[in-house]
Scaffold this motif. Structure first.
Motif, short mmCIF file in Angstrom:
data_model
loop_
_atom_site.label_atom_id
_atom_site.label_comp_id
_atom_site.label_asym_id
_atom_site.label_seq_id
_atom_site.Cartn_x
_atom_site.Cartn_y
_atom_site.Cartn_z
N GLY A 112 90.45 -105.85 90.26
CA GLY A 112 90.16 -105.34 91.59
C GLY A 112 91.43 -104.92 92.29
N PRO A 113 91.33 -104.01 93.25
CA PRO A 113 92.52 -103.59 93.99
C PRO A 113 93.20 -104.75 94.69
CG PRO A 113 90.70 -102.09 94.39
CD PRO A 113 90.14 -103.27 93.66
N GLN A 114 94.51 -104.68 94.75
CA GLN A 114 95.32 -105.71 95.40
C GLN A 114 95.97 -105.10 96.64
OE1 GLN A 114 98.88 -106.78 93.26
NE2 GLN A 114 99.14 -108.71 94.36
N TYR A 115 95.80 -105.76 97.76
CA TYR A 115 96.43 -105.30 99.00
C TYR A 115 97.95 -105.42 98.88
CZ TYR A 115 98.23 -105.70 103.76
OH TYR A 115 98.96 -105.55 104.90
N ILE A 116 98.66 -104.39 99.36
CA ILE A 116 100.11 -104.44 99.35
C ILE A 116 100.66 -104.55 100.77
CG2 ILE A 116 102.26 -103.27 98.68
CD1 ILE A 116 100.64 -101.77 96.56
N ILE A 117 100.33 -103.57 101.60
CA ILE A 117 100.93 -103.51 102.92
C ILE A 117 100.17 -102.49 103.75
CG2 ILE A 117 102.58 -101.63 102.45
CD1 ILE A 117 104.73 -103.38 103.85
N HIS A 118 100.26 -102.57 105.05
CA HIS A 118 99.69 -101.54 105.90
C HIS A 118 100.51 -101.42 107.18
CE1 HIS A 118 97.84 -104.96 108.01
NE2 HIS A 118 97.59 -104.15 109.02
N GLY A 119 100.34 -100.29 107.86
CA GLY A 119 101.05 -100.07 109.11
C GLY A 119 100.36 -99.04 109.96
N LYS A 139 102.29 -97.46 113.11
CA LYS A 139 103.35 -96.53 113.54
C LYS A 139 104.71 -96.96 113.01
CE LYS A 139 101.19 -95.46 117.99
NZ LYS A 139 101.38 -95.51 119.47
N ASN A 140 104.94 -98.26 113.10
CA ASN A 140 106.26 -98.77 112.77
C ASN A 140 106.40 -99.02 111.27
OD1 ASN A 140 106.91 -98.89 115.54
ND2 ASN A 140 105.89 -100.88 115.68
N ASN A 141 107.64 -99.02 110.80
CA ASN A 141 107.89 -99.40 109.42
C ASN A 141 107.57 -100.88 109.25
OD1 ASN A 141 108.81 -96.78 109.09
ND2 ASN A 141 110.96 -97.34 109.38
N GLU A 142 107.10 -101.23 108.07
CA GLU A 142 106.71 -102.59 107.80
C GLU A 142 107.34 -103.06 106.50
OE1 GLU A 142 104.17 -102.81 111.21
OE2 GLU A 142 104.94 -104.38 109.87
N THR A 143 107.59 -104.35 106.42
CA THR A 143 108.13 -104.94 105.19
C THR A 143 107.47 -106.29 104.99
OG1 THR A 143 110.28 -103.84 105.38
CG2 THR A 143 110.21 -105.83 104.06
N ASN A 144 107.12 -106.56 103.74
CA ASN A 144 106.66 -107.90 103.38
C ASN A 144 107.29 -108.28 102.05
OD1 ASN A 144 105.12 -106.65 101.38
ND2 ASN A 144 103.21 -106.80 102.57
N GLU A 145 106.81 -109.35 101.46
CA GLU A 145 107.44 -109.85 100.24
C GLU A 145 107.21 -108.93 99.05
OE1 GLU A 145 105.09 -111.27 101.98
OE2 GLU A 145 103.33 -111.51 100.67
N MET A 146 106.27 -108.03 99.16
CA MET A 146 105.98 -107.14 98.05
C MET A 146 106.68 -105.80 98.17
SD MET A 146 101.92 -107.62 97.27
CE MET A 146 101.98 -106.46 95.92
#
Lengths: 118, 109
Positions: free
Chosen positions: B43-50, B52-59
């Protein structure tokens, strides 16, 4: 992130039989769940939107009498493929979204169910 | 939902940064940019979303242009396990996701 499970992961059945696939949100309540299917080497296609306590909304071209969806609780939605035929063989995937106001703003997907109809 | 355009395939050497572009020129003001990936037969795995602003997470990191018409997903140090199809999707948060064809990323040793 939140966890969504599906059962079974794989099923093989004879043509003409019915198959039920369960989708559960394990650590959150989901008022809305979505069902997708994916044919080989293609992208996911939305089949229907399942709302707890009400009838599902089906996408154009998806037969509601063939693909029965029940969303009886906030953590469980089921998809029943009735009178399955070989052309229904596909990868069925559900997703769930935590309710608005939660810390999550994204959908979480189950691992998928591989259906093979002989 | 606004449509997205992604390159069909990309290669990346293991350990290098993978930069996956996405065009979404018709995005509306209340639509988010979501990135998911799908490893074969999962199944699809969520990575990141945003929004307007730039976003960063552990992935990964997500860079969204100021006009919001395009974005780039960055995997800072790609590994072989990052080989997958990456989907860029724009959507209101409460709606179903419209999956396009995505970008097939191959990470090579």
């Amino acid at each position: 992130g939140a966890v969504v499970s599906q059962h079974p992961s794989r099923v093989i059945c004879k043509s003409g039989t019915s198959v039920k696939i369960e989708c559960r949100s394990l650590d959150f309540q989901a008022t809305t769940m979505f069902w997708y299917r994916q044919f080989p080497k293609q992208s996911l296609m939305l089949m229907a939107t399942s709302n707890e306590g009400s009838k599902a909304t089906y996408e154009q071209g998806v037969e509601k009498d063939k693909f029965l969806i029940n969303h009886a609780s906030l953590t469980l939605s089921t998809l029943t493929v009735t009178s399955a035929h070989p052309e229904d063989s596909s990868f069925y995937i559900c997703s769930a979204r935590p309710p608005s106001g939660s810390s999550y703003n994204e959908q979480f997907f189950g691992p998928g169910t591989r259906l093979t109809v002989l | 939902d606004a449509k997205t355009t992604q390159p069909p395939s990309m290669d990346c050497a293991e350990g290098r940064a993978a930069n996956l572009p996405c065009n979404h020129s018709t995005i509306s003001g209340n639509e988010y940019v979501y990135w998911y990936r799908q490893i074969h037969s999962q199944g699809p795995q969520y990575i990141i979303h945003g929004l307007k602003n730039n976003e960063t997470n552990e992935m990964a990191s997500l860079i969204i242009t100021e006009d919001r018409k395009s974005s780039t997903l960055i995997l800072p140090h790609a590994t072989l396990r990052d080989t997958a199809v990456y989907y860029c999707i724009v959507s209101d948060s409460g709606y179903a996701l419209n999956f396009g064809k995505g970008t097939s990323l191959l990470v090579t040793p």
